[in-house]
Design a protein around this motif. Structure first.
Motif, mmCIF file in Angstrom:
data_model
loop_
_atom_site.group_PDB
_atom_site.id
_atom_site.type_symbol
_atom_site.label_atom_id
_atom_site.label_comp_id
_atom_site.label_asym_id
_atom_site.label_seq_id
_atom_site.Cartn_x
_atom_site.Cartn_y
_atom_site.Cartn_z
ATOM 1 N N ASN A 1 1.057 14.983 -8.292
ATOM 2 C CA ASN A 1 1.995 13.982 -8.799
ATOM 3 C C ASN A 1 3.433 14.469 -8.847
ATOM 4 O O ASN A 1 4.358 13.684 -8.684
ATOM 5 C CB ASN A 1 1.544 13.452 -10.161
ATOM 6 N N ALA A 2 3.644 15.755 -9.048
ATOM 7 C CA ALA A 2 5.018 16.289 -9.095
ATOM 8 C C ALA A 2 5.710 16.118 -7.748
ATOM 9 O O ALA A 2 6.920 15.930 -7.676
ATOM 10 C CB ALA A 2 5.007 17.757 -9.508
ATOM 11 N N LEU B 1 7.857 8.067 -4.701
ATOM 12 C CA LEU B 1 7.393 6.685 -4.805
ATOM 13 C C LEU B 1 8.321 5.878 -5.706
ATOM 14 O O LEU B 1 8.757 4.783 -5.344
ATOM 15 C CB LEU B 1 5.962 6.631 -5.350
ATOM 16 N N ILE B 2 8.627 6.410 -6.872
ATOM 17 C CA ILE B 2 9.480 5.693 -7.817
ATOM 18 C C ILE B 2 10.864 5.465 -7.233
ATOM 19 O O ILE B 2 11.445 4.386 -7.372
ATOM 20 C CB ILE B 2 9.527 6.436 -9.165
ATOM 21 N N ALA C 1 0.841 -1.189 0.000
ATOM 22 C CA ALA C 1 0.000 0.000 0.000
ATOM 23 C C ALA C 1 0.878 1.241 0.000
ATOM 24 O O ALA C 1 2.036 1.194 0.404
ATOM 25 C CB ALA C 1 -0.912 -0.002 1.226
ATOM 26 N N TRP C 2 0.297 2.334 -0.457
ATOM 27 C CA TRP C 2 1.005 3.614 -0.512
ATOM 28 C C TRP C 2 0.035 4.697 -0.093
ATOM 29 O O TRP C 2 -1.091 4.778 -0.594
ATOM 30 C CB TRP C 2 1.509 3.849 -1.920
ATOM 31 N N ARG C 3 0.479 5.504 0.825
ATOM 32 C CA ARG C 3 -0.328 6.650 1.239
ATOM 33 C C ARG C 3 0.393 7.930 0.841
ATOM 34 O O ARG C 3 1.292 8.396 1.534
ATOM 35 C CB ARG C 3 -0.551 6.656 2.745
ATOM 36 N N PRO C 4 0.016 8.518 -0.293
ATOM 37 C CA PRO C 4 0.614 9.804 -0.662
ATOM 38 C C PRO C 4 0.090 10.898 0.269
ATOM 39 O O PRO C 4 -0.998 10.784 0.820
ATOM 40 C CB PRO C 4 0.141 10.028 -2.101
ATOM 41 N N TYR C 5 0.866 11.946 0.444
ATOM 42 C CA TYR C 5 0.451 13.064 1.283
ATOM 43 C C TYR C 5 -0.481 14.020 0.550
ATOM 44 O O TYR C 5 -1.157 14.825 1.164
ATOM 45 C CB TYR C 5 1.670 13.829 1.790
ATOM 46 N N ASP D 1 -3.845 15.005 -10.197
ATOM 47 C CA ASP D 1 -3.721 16.195 -11.026
ATOM 48 C C ASP D 1 -3.065 15.737 -12.327
ATOM 49 O O ASP D 1 -2.683 14.579 -12.450
ATOM 50 C CB ASP D 1 -2.851 17.242 -10.314
ATOM 51 N N ALA D 2 -2.920 16.613 -13.275
ATOM 52 C CA ALA D 2 -2.362 16.255 -14.588
ATOM 53 C C ALA D 2 -1.144 15.347 -14.433
ATOM 54 O O ALA D 2 -0.218 15.647 -13.688
ATOM 55 C CB ALA D 2 -1.983 17.512 -15.346
#
Length: 124
Positions: free
Chosen positions: A31-32, A38-39, A23-27, A60-61
């Motif tokens: 994406n920038a 993550l990568i 699992a991953w929880r972005p803040y 976002d884009a």
């Protein structure tokens, strides 16, 4: 560092019987800010990542590619709505991560509770 990627929850167990590998929880949904971290974490743990697939509607884009240590990582996006990230290492080695939305958890969680939750998700 961006997102809350938990390496210990990435189920690289030898059996890999679960539907999800971690699992991953972005803040945030930026994406920038989130994807490079993550990568980078995935590359450190898995080796070179060649492709990342994301739900287009949740971000976002999105770019079509990012550079990670002079290697191109292709970014795929489709409006799937399933809260997952699909990661490709090499030609056919795939990993599936559940994305826990930034607003879903306590902003100051106890890391032990967060780890237990991610580990449970990786065995789903």
């Amino acid at each position: 560092m961006g997102g809350g990627f938990v390496v210990g929850a990435l189920g690289l167990a030898h059996d890999r019987r679960g539907v999800l590998d971690g699992a991953w929880r972005p803040y945030s949904r930026d994406n920038a800010a989130e994807l490079p971290a993550l990568i980078s974490a995935l590359t450190e743990y898995l080796g070179p990542v060649t492709r990342v697939g994301l739900d287009a509607g949740a971000w976002d884009a999105l770019p079509t590619r990012l550079l990670d240590d002079d290697r191109v990582v292709h970014i795929d996006s489709f409006p799937v709505g399933d809260d997952t990230v699909l990661v490709t290492r090499g030609d056919q080695d795939y990993f599936s991560l559940l994305v826990i939305p930034p607003h879903a958890l306590d902003p100051h969680p106890d890391p032990r509770d967060q780890h237990r939750g991610f580990f449970t998700a990786s065995r789903a």
